[in-house]
Design an enzyme around this catalytic site. Structure first.
Site, PDB file in Angstrom:
ATOM      1  N   LYS A 113       0.864  -1.192   0.000  1.00 35.84           N
ATOM      2  CA  LYS A 113       0.000   0.000   0.000  1.00 35.84           C
ATOM      3  C   LYS A 113       0.903   1.245   0.000  1.00 35.84           C
ATOM      4  O   LYS A 113       2.120   1.139   0.196  1.00 35.84           O
ATOM      5  CB  LYS A 113      -0.907  -0.029   1.230  1.00 35.84           C
ATOM      6  CG  LYS A 113      -0.155   0.079   2.550  1.00 35.84           C
ATOM      7  CD  LYS A 113      -1.051  -0.235   3.740  1.00 35.84           C
ATOM      8  CE  LYS A 113      -0.273  -0.081   5.041  1.00 35.84           C
ATOM      9  NZ  LYS A 113      -1.009  -0.583   6.191  1.00 35.84           N
ATOM     10  N   TYR A 168      15.224  33.859   0.361  1.00 35.33           N
ATOM     11  CA  TYR A 168      14.103  34.700   0.778  1.00 35.33           C
ATOM     12  C   TYR A 168      14.275  35.164   2.224  1.00 35.33           C
ATOM     13  O   TYR A 168      14.663  34.368   3.083  1.00 35.33           O
ATOM     14  CB  TYR A 168      12.796  33.908   0.716  1.00 35.33           C
ATOM     15  CG  TYR A 168      12.284  33.632  -0.682  1.00 35.33           C
ATOM     16  CD1 TYR A 168      11.957  34.667  -1.550  1.00 35.33           C
ATOM     17  CD2 TYR A 168      12.095  32.322  -1.103  1.00 35.33           C
ATOM     18  CE1 TYR A 168      11.461  34.398  -2.826  1.00 35.33           C
ATOM     19  CE2 TYR A 168      11.602  32.046  -2.371  1.00 35.33           C
ATOM     20  CZ  TYR A 168      11.288  33.085  -3.227  1.00 35.33           C
ATOM     21  OH  TYR A 168      10.804  32.823  -4.467  1.00 35.33           O
TER      22      TYR A 168
HETATM   23  C1  LIG Z   1      -0.200  -1.576   6.851  1.00 34.50           C
HETATM   24  C2  LIG Z   1      -0.736  -2.827   7.366  1.00 34.50           C
HETATM   25  C3  LIG Z   1       0.132  -3.900   7.642  1.00 34.50           C
HETATM   26  C4  LIG Z   1       1.643  -3.793   7.541  1.00 34.50           C
HETATM   27  O1  LIG Z   1       2.150  -3.022   8.606  1.00 34.50           O
HETATM   28  P1  LIG Z   1       3.720  -2.824   8.824  1.00 34.50           P
HETATM   29  O2  LIG Z   1       3.822  -2.237  10.169  1.00 34.50           O
HETATM   30  O3  LIG Z   1       4.170  -1.877   7.778  1.00 34.50           O
HETATM   31  O4  LIG Z   1       4.356  -4.141   8.680  1.00 34.50           O
HETATM   32  C5  LIG Z   1      -0.440  -5.088   8.058  1.00 34.50           C
HETATM   33  N1  LIG Z   1      -1.780  -5.212   8.196  1.00 34.50           N
HETATM   34  C6  LIG Z   1      -2.634  -4.203   7.942  1.00 34.50           C
HETATM   35  C7  LIG Z   1      -4.094  -4.416   8.128  1.00 34.50           C
HETATM   36  C8  LIG Z   1      -2.139  -2.981   7.518  1.00 34.50           C
HETATM   37  O5  LIG Z   1      -2.982  -1.978   7.281  1.00 34.50           O
END
Ligand SMILES: *Cc1c(COP(=O)(O)O)cnc(C)c1O
Length: 398
Positions: free
Chosen positions: A46, A290
């Site tokens: 993501k 600036y």
């Molecule tokens: C973003 C997310 C993860 C991964 O989290 P990290 O801390 O980056 O490993 C896992 N599960 C869900 C539901 C998330 O939204």
């Protein structure tokens, strides 16, 4: 240049991001070592793969052997499918609009379900197009964000039982409310208990998901019992710890096992670099840029880089940030402009136009870490990463 000639006059980007294949693979090797052979790793991509570029990461991950990706919404799922060259599973953990359910089912995209309406919708769509919906029931276990309550879960199980041809019970999952901090230990522990209890409820009715998954990076490292069949690894695969606590805990534990201190095994995957645009000498007692926020105190060499807040270099770094040039740290002087930033290179001999400048990452023995960058901008490392604009080209280096 006349309109429609088709050639852009500018072919050199103001900054670029280099992605290290070697570092990325090494982080996945570490994750494999931590979770063992029996647990699948889902690469969480993501947020444009936490700023690393979804296409690049899908390519590198598949090359390493990853066959499961997690995203927040359908647009990202599509980007994974576009980049994928393997028989890969994509799972939407967050937002899927009603209009997108059919697309998801059609393309065998798995998705979290946290309300009963969605489950009925999925069943109907699947029945209509003749393909099963790959559903992951997201359980409320104590985070109080999304997730099926105990009652809704019972009803969801009824629906699954009545519609085995249209609803494929692929996953049972939840998410922890802060596995990266010791202060949340009790809360996480309770979530694990609730999750196990719900698993037994389903099993008692003869319903078993193909995979149970609950762990993000922090839980993967700190709570072995949360790994189950698959871990959803985000930040760690990119070489960052979810928190200092997670890092210290892991390093101390490895030290105990090995009888001696171990080096930090995670390797940053990204370098964000630009280059010096011009250098000039400024006489003592002159304001730079600036306004009046920076006054030279002696004859100084001031270099300009073609990156400003318009390219994602935060304005709060004015008179505060550092960059690295010629393997030395150079302070930002004056205010960060929309497209330009001035740095003081008086102490760094020989700086000239074209020299590489590191905004984030390593050059020689110097490093601008995402953590340090985040500390002075008051941003979480996750936030620093995803804020780097999409327009910045990402290139994969060995
Ligand atoms: C973003 C997310 C993860 C991964 O989290 P990290 O801390 O980056 O490993 C896992 N599960 C869900 C539901 C998330 O939204």
């Amino acid at each position: 240049m006349s309109a429609g000639s088709g050639v852009s006059p500018t072919t050199v980007p103001a900054s670029r991001i280099e992605i290290s294949r070697r570092a990325y693979r090494s982080n996945l090797d570490l994750l494999r070592d931590v979770v063992g052979p029996g647990c699948a790793i889902s690469s969480v991509v993501k947020g444009n793969a936490y700023g690393h570029g979804i296409g690049n990461i899908v390519e590198l991950a598949e090359e390493w052997g990853i066959r499961h990706f997690s995203v927040f919404h359908a647009g990202e799922a599509r980007a994974v499918l576009d980049a994928s060259k393997k028989d890969t599973t994509v799972m939407v953990m967050g937002f899927l609009a009603a209009e997108e359910v059919e697309w998801a089912v059609e393309n065998r995209v798995a998705f979290f379900v946290f309300d009963l309406g969605r489950l009925r919708e999925a069943r109907d769509v699947a029945g209509r197009i003749g393909k099963p919906a790959r559903v992951h029931l997201d359980l409320e276990t104590g985070m109080n964000r999304t997730g099926l309550s105990r009652e809704d879960f019972a009803e969801a199980l009824d629906l699954l039982q009545r519609s085995p041809d249209t609803l494929r019970f692929e996953g049972l999952c939840t998410h922890y409310a802060g596995a990266e901090s010791e202060g949340n230990h009790l809360r996480v522990q309770r979530q694990i208990e609730v999750f196990e209890e719900r698993t037994r409820t389903a099993a008692a009715r003869g319903l078993r998901p193909s995979v149970r998954h609950t762990a993000c990076s922090a839980a993967t490292f700190s709570y072995p019992q949360t790994r189950m069949d698959l871990v959803r690894a985000g930040i760690a695969q990119y070489g960052f710890w979810p928190s200092q606590e997670t890092r210290m805990r892991f390093l101390l534990q490895r030290e105990e096992e090995n009888g001696e201190p171990v080096p930090d095994p995670l390797r940053r995957v990204m370098r964000w670099v630009t280059s010096v645009m011009s250098v000039k000498t400024v006489e003592p007692g002159q304001f730079v840029g600036y306004g009046t926020s920076y006054l030279t105190t002696r004859r100084q060499r001031i270099a300009t880089i073609p990156v400003g807040y318009g390219q994602g270099f935060p304005r709060v770094l004015s008179n505060l940030g550092h960059v690295v040039v010629r393997e030395r740290r150079a302070p930002v002087v004056g205010v960060v402009n929309m497209n330009l930033t001035t740095i003081d290179v008086t102490e760094i001999p020989g700086v000239e136009a074209g020299d590489e400048v590191v905004l984030i990452g390593r050059q020689g023995d110097e490093e601008i870490s995402v953590g340090w960058f985040g500390d002075i901008t008051r941003m979480l490392n996750y936030e620093v990463l995803v804020r780097i604009p999409r327009e910045v080209p990402r290139v994969v280096a060995p």
